[in-house]
Structure formats: C-alpha cells, structure tokens
Design an enzyme around this catalytic site. Sequence first.
Site, short mmCIF file in Angstrom:
data_model
loop_
_atom_site.label_atom_id
_atom_site.label_comp_id
_atom_site.label_asym_id
_atom_site.label_seq_id
_atom_site.Cartn_x
_atom_site.Cartn_y
_atom_site.Cartn_z
CG ASP A 1 -1.85 -1.21 1.22
OD1 ASP A 1 -2.16 -1.73 0.14
OD2 ASP A 1 -2.22 -1.66 2.32
CE LYS B 1 2.28 -2.39 -4.37
NZ LYS B 1 2.07 -2.02 -2.95
N GLY C 1 -4.57 -4.30 -3.76
CA GLY C 1 -5.56 -3.27 -4.08
C GLY C 1 -4.78 -2.04 -4.46
CG HIS C 2 -2.05 -2.04 -7.01
ND1 HIS C 2 -1.15 -2.62 -7.87
CD2 HIS C 2 -1.76 -2.58 -5.80
CE1 HIS C 2 -0.36 -3.45 -7.21
NE2 HIS C 2 -0.72 -3.46 -5.95
CD GLN D 1 0.81 -8.90 -2.62
OE1 GLN D 1 1.48 -9.54 -3.40
NE2 GLN D 1 -0.44 -8.58 -2.87
P1 GDP Z 1 -0.82 0.35 -3.52
O1 GDP Z 1 -1.40 -0.94 -3.06
O2 GDP Z 1 0.65 0.44 -3.30
O3 GDP Z 1 -1.19 0.70 -4.93
O4 GDP Z 1 -1.48 1.48 -2.58
P2 GDP Z 1 -3.02 1.57 -2.14
O5 GDP Z 1 -3.81 2.03 -3.29
O6 GDP Z 1 -3.46 0.33 -1.47
O7 GDP Z 1 -2.93 2.65 -0.99
C1 GDP Z 1 -2.41 3.91 -1.21
C2 GDP Z 1 -3.50 4.94 -0.86
O8 GDP Z 1 -2.92 6.21 -0.74
C3 GDP Z 1 -4.56 5.08 -1.94
O9 GDP Z 1 -5.78 5.43 -1.34
C4 GDP Z 1 -4.03 6.22 -2.80
O10 GDP Z 1 -5.06 6.91 -3.48
C5 GDP Z 1 -3.41 7.09 -1.76
N1 GDP Z 1 -2.23 7.86 -2.17
C6 GDP Z 1 -1.25 7.56 -3.05
N2 GDP Z 1 -0.29 8.50 -3.05
C7 GDP Z 1 -0.68 9.43 -2.14
C8 GDP Z 1 -0.08 10.64 -1.66
O11 GDP Z 1 0.99 11.05 -2.05
N3 GDP Z 1 -0.78 11.33 -0.70
C9 GDP Z 1 -1.98 10.91 -0.22
N4 GDP Z 1 -2.58 11.64 0.70
N5 GDP Z 1 -2.56 9.77 -0.65
C10 GDP Z 1 -1.90 9.03 -1.58
P1 IMO Z 2 -0.89 -4.19 -2.25
O1 IMO Z 2 -0.41 -4.72 -3.58
C1 IMO Z 2 -0.95 -4.67 2.08
C2 IMO Z 2 -0.97 -8.76 3.65
C3 IMO Z 2 -2.22 -9.24 4.34
C4 IMO Z 2 -1.62 -10.24 5.31
C5 IMO Z 2 -0.49 -10.86 4.51
C6 IMO Z 2 -0.87 -12.18 3.84
O2 IMO Z 2 -2.19 -3.50 -2.30
O3 IMO Z 2 0.20 -3.40 -1.59
P2 IMO Z 2 -2.40 -12.88 1.79
O4 IMO Z 2 -3.81 -12.54 1.46
O5 IMO Z 2 -1.41 -12.46 0.77
O6 IMO Z 2 -2.23 -14.31 2.17
O7 IMO Z 2 -2.09 -12.02 3.13
O8 IMO Z 2 -0.16 -9.91 3.52
N1 IMO Z 2 -1.19 -8.23 2.27
C7 IMO Z 2 -1.14 -6.94 1.95
N2 IMO Z 2 -0.98 -5.85 2.73
N3 IMO Z 2 -1.05 -4.54 0.75
C8 IMO Z 2 -1.19 -5.62 -0.05
O9 IMO Z 2 -1.16 -5.53 -1.39
C9 IMO Z 2 -1.29 -6.90 0.55
N4 IMO Z 2 -1.44 -8.14 0.08
C10 IMO Z 2 -1.37 -8.95 1.15
O10 IMO Z 2 -2.87 -8.17 5.01
O11 IMO Z 2 -1.03 -9.57 6.40
MG MG Z 3 -2.91 -1.66 -1.78
#
Ligand code: GDP
Ligand code: IMO
Ligand code: MG
Length: 422
Positions: free
Chosen positions: A13, A16, A40-41, A223
């Site tokens: 998270d 990415k 979840g991207h 991840q």
């Molecule tokens: P990912 O899994 O690495 O793609 O990241 P996620 O989407 O799960 O979580 C990142 C969250 O932070 C999302 O809700 C994005 O919209 C948000 N986000 C990304 N970059 C920034 C930033 O620079 N500032 C803020 N406030 N939010 C951001």
């Molecule tokens: P993105 O790509 C954050 C965590 C789960 C759990 C562990 C194992 O959005 O960054 P799994 O379902 O893979 O067996 O869970 O890994 N986890 C993540 N945490 N971002 C993710 O993906 C994750 N994918 C798995 O919360 O601790």
């Molecule tokens: Mg994510």
Amino acid sequence: MKTDILLGLQWGDEGKGKIVDVLTPQYDIIARFQGGPNAGHTLEFNEIKHVLHTIPSGIFRPEAINIIGNGVVIDPVTLAKELDALQEHEVDISKALRVSKKAHIILPTHRLLDAASERAKGSSKIGSTLKGIGPTYMDKTGRNGLRVGDIIEENFTERYAALKQKHLQLLENFDYPTEDLGAMEDVFFESLESLRKLPLIDSEHYLNDALKNNKKILAEGAQGSLLDIDFGSYPFVTSSNTVSAGACIGLGLAPNKIGEVFGIFKAYCTRVGSGPFPSELFDQDGRRLATKGHEFGATTGRPRRCGWLDLPALKYAAMLNGVTQLIMTKADVLSAFEIIKVCTHYIYKGEKIDYFPYDVNGENIEPVWQEFKGWAEDLTHVKFVDELPGTLIEYIEFIEEQLNVPVKIVSVGPKRDQTLMR
Ligand code: GDP
Ligand code: IMO
Ligand code: MG
C-alpha cells in the site's frame, strides 16, 4: 531495451497503483509479476477513484498494453468484476490487456482453504486477505495447480473436479463448512467465460520480443518487500516473491534484462494484518497518521496499523531489490506534525543494531528514534519540488544519505498531478 521495475519497499500500500499510472505514458507495456487479488492498487483522476486487484495499473492510459504475468494468481471472479468496472471507462480491453497462459487460477475451494487455515491458526493467524492466495501458490509449488492455459482445454472440467475433490478432503480435515461452495462455483464458472475471451498468451515470449523491438516495459509489483515469502517477516508474509528478483521469475525476463528499479515507500509506515511492526505507534500520533492518511485497506477495508518510517527495514528492502531510484509518497500526510520521528536503529536483545534481524517480533525489538522538525504547510497544492518546505527537504536528504539512493519522485496527494519530479 531493458525492463524497469516498480515495487513496494514496506508492507504494501505504498501507492504503487498511483505511481504506475503516472509513469505509464513513458512505457509501452505494464506487466504485473506476482500476487493476486490480495492487492488493491488505487488510482485517482478526473474525480474518480479506481481500485485494481489483478489488472495492471497502466490500463487507463490508451496506448499501453497491460500484461498479467505468469507469476500472478488470478481469481476469475475478481477479474470479471474488474473488467465490468472498466466498461464504463471506454477501455478497449481486447487491445489493452493480455494474460499469461502460465498464471495460476484461484478456485473457490482455495478461498475456503485460506479461511479454514486462518481459523485453525486462531490468535496466531496471518491476517490474510482471504482471497485464496496461500493455497493457490501451495498448489503451484505442489504441482497440483490449474493454469490459465488449462481453461481452454477440453478436459478442464475433469481436472477442476479432481482438484476440488482434494480440497474437499482438506476442508473436511479442517472441519470447515462448505455449504456456500455451490453458489461460489456458479459465479466462478460464469466469470471464467470473461477470462476465456481475453487474449491468453505466452507472455515470456511476448515480453522478450517486445524488448528486442525496443519497447519499454515497466514491471509492476504487488504487496511489499517486507511481505516477501523469503525475506519478509515470516510467517507473517504473503506467498510470493515480492522483491525485484520476483519480476524475472514472474515474467520470464533474465536478470540482464532489468534496468531501473523504482522502490516506493510512504513517508511513514503502515501494515495491514498481523505480524511484527517495530516502528508501530499506539498513541495520538499513530491515530493522526491513520486519520490524515485515510489508512484503510483498499481490498479488505481493514484499518491499517501506522507508525513512523523504519530505516533498518527500508535499508534492507533497498538492498534486496537493488533499488536505483526512490519514490516517496504521502509526504502531505506529515504536514502539521511539529515533530516527525524516524526509527534509525533497533535495540535488539539489549544491543543497538541497524539491520532487520531474523526474529523480529514485538518483544525483542525496541525502536531508537531520531527527531526531525516538521512543517506547517499543506503540500497538496505544491507543483514543483523547489516549493517544498526546507524541513521536508532535510527529511528527504537524510533518507537519501542513509540509503545512498536518490529520491526522484515525491507524491503529495492521491491524484496524478500531485506528483513532483526531482
Ligand atoms: P498500492 O497498493 O501500493 O497501490 O497502494 P493503495 O492504493 O493500497 O494505498 C495507497 C493509498 O494512498 C490510496 O488510497 C491512494 O489513493 C493514496 N495515495 C497515493 N499516493 C498518495 C499521496 O501522495 N498522498 C496521499 N494523501 N494519498 C496518496
Ligand atoms: P498491495 O499490492 C498490504 C498482507 C495481508 C496479510 C499478509 C498475507 O495492495 O500493496 P495474503 O492474502 O497475501 O495471504 O495475506 O499480507 N497483504 C497486503 N498488505 N497490501 C497488499 O497488497 C497486501 N497483500 C497482502 O494483510 O497480512
Ligand atoms: Mg494496496
């Protein structure tokens, strides 16, 4: 041409999805190399928020080809939902998306097994996303799995039934209820049709040919490095190699085909699920980071645990990945903190260390903090790096010095234009 890689340096998270979307215009192909719908991207533009789980984050850029690589595990149900959601956005899927025949399929019984395994672990559960990731990779390495290429074969139904039978035996051992399975299978088989309609390819050939033809490829990780099956905080990890070497395996690209490695990290730290988190905060600052950063999982909606930046962990991740450029996200969330802290070392079994040890857990690790002066300014409207507050620049330069890698991008909000290039 070489393939660049973008991957997370923390526990996932890091942002990415947003950054891949921003960088896509510089590439011809975006290729996901591991993980599955546990990811979840999030992408935000034109006042709409999109969450992608299986589909690469280049999908909204009209020119880019998106590849789901062999290292990914695909749940046809999640994928069909993602494809449906894209229909509203004029994405020409038949042109923009291709799927490796060697990617493994998540069956409904894999999801049940994930839940059964977590239930059996009780308080020592991993905190899995319950998407069936672990059981599917287990079947892959156990040489029982079903792959995308199998779904177009005549004997698919029999092979499905045989694997399901094995899973039902395991579920019986777990004493786990299976009454929902019928309904889950109905949706699964319906969704499989959407997958069958996509171009199913030998993506290793496709990608290597593309490089020969001077196409630019960006490999997208899921991840983060600290969730890597080999190097993460085992057993509280996911079931794939999230580090840069995973891109070679997950796409069929030789190590000498890799160019830049973009390592992305939040200006602080978060983690969802169980497992060690040395710099975790349980105080007002932690709650403030969670609220300001909207720290809720994009896949499960669970609250993310929050803490300050963890340098020993970040250095470890930079080393494992051979990071050549750093990307810092969510700098805006740190605005208005008078003091910002960084964990520079750990006190580990009574000794001060600066590396990520074998047995990291809450009891044997205590963070050593260094304090930085914060800044009052809201960063979300800043357009150029030279407008950033001096104290933030000092924070960034400290990280660069510690990791010996330049921070090339600073993100100050979730939207495309909230991205500053250094
Ligand atoms: P990912 O899994 O690495 O793609 O990241 P996620 O989407 O799960 O979580 C990142 C969250 O932070 C999302 O809700 C994005 O919209 C948000 N986000 C990304 N970059 C920034 C930033 O620079 N500032 C803020 N406030 N939010 C951001
Ligand atoms: P993105 O790509 C954050 C965590 C789960 C759990 C562990 C194992 O959005 O960054 P799994 O379902 O893979 O067996 O869970 O890994 N986890 C993540 N945490 N971002 C993710 O993906 C994750 N994918 C798995 O919360 O601790
Ligand atoms: Mg994510």
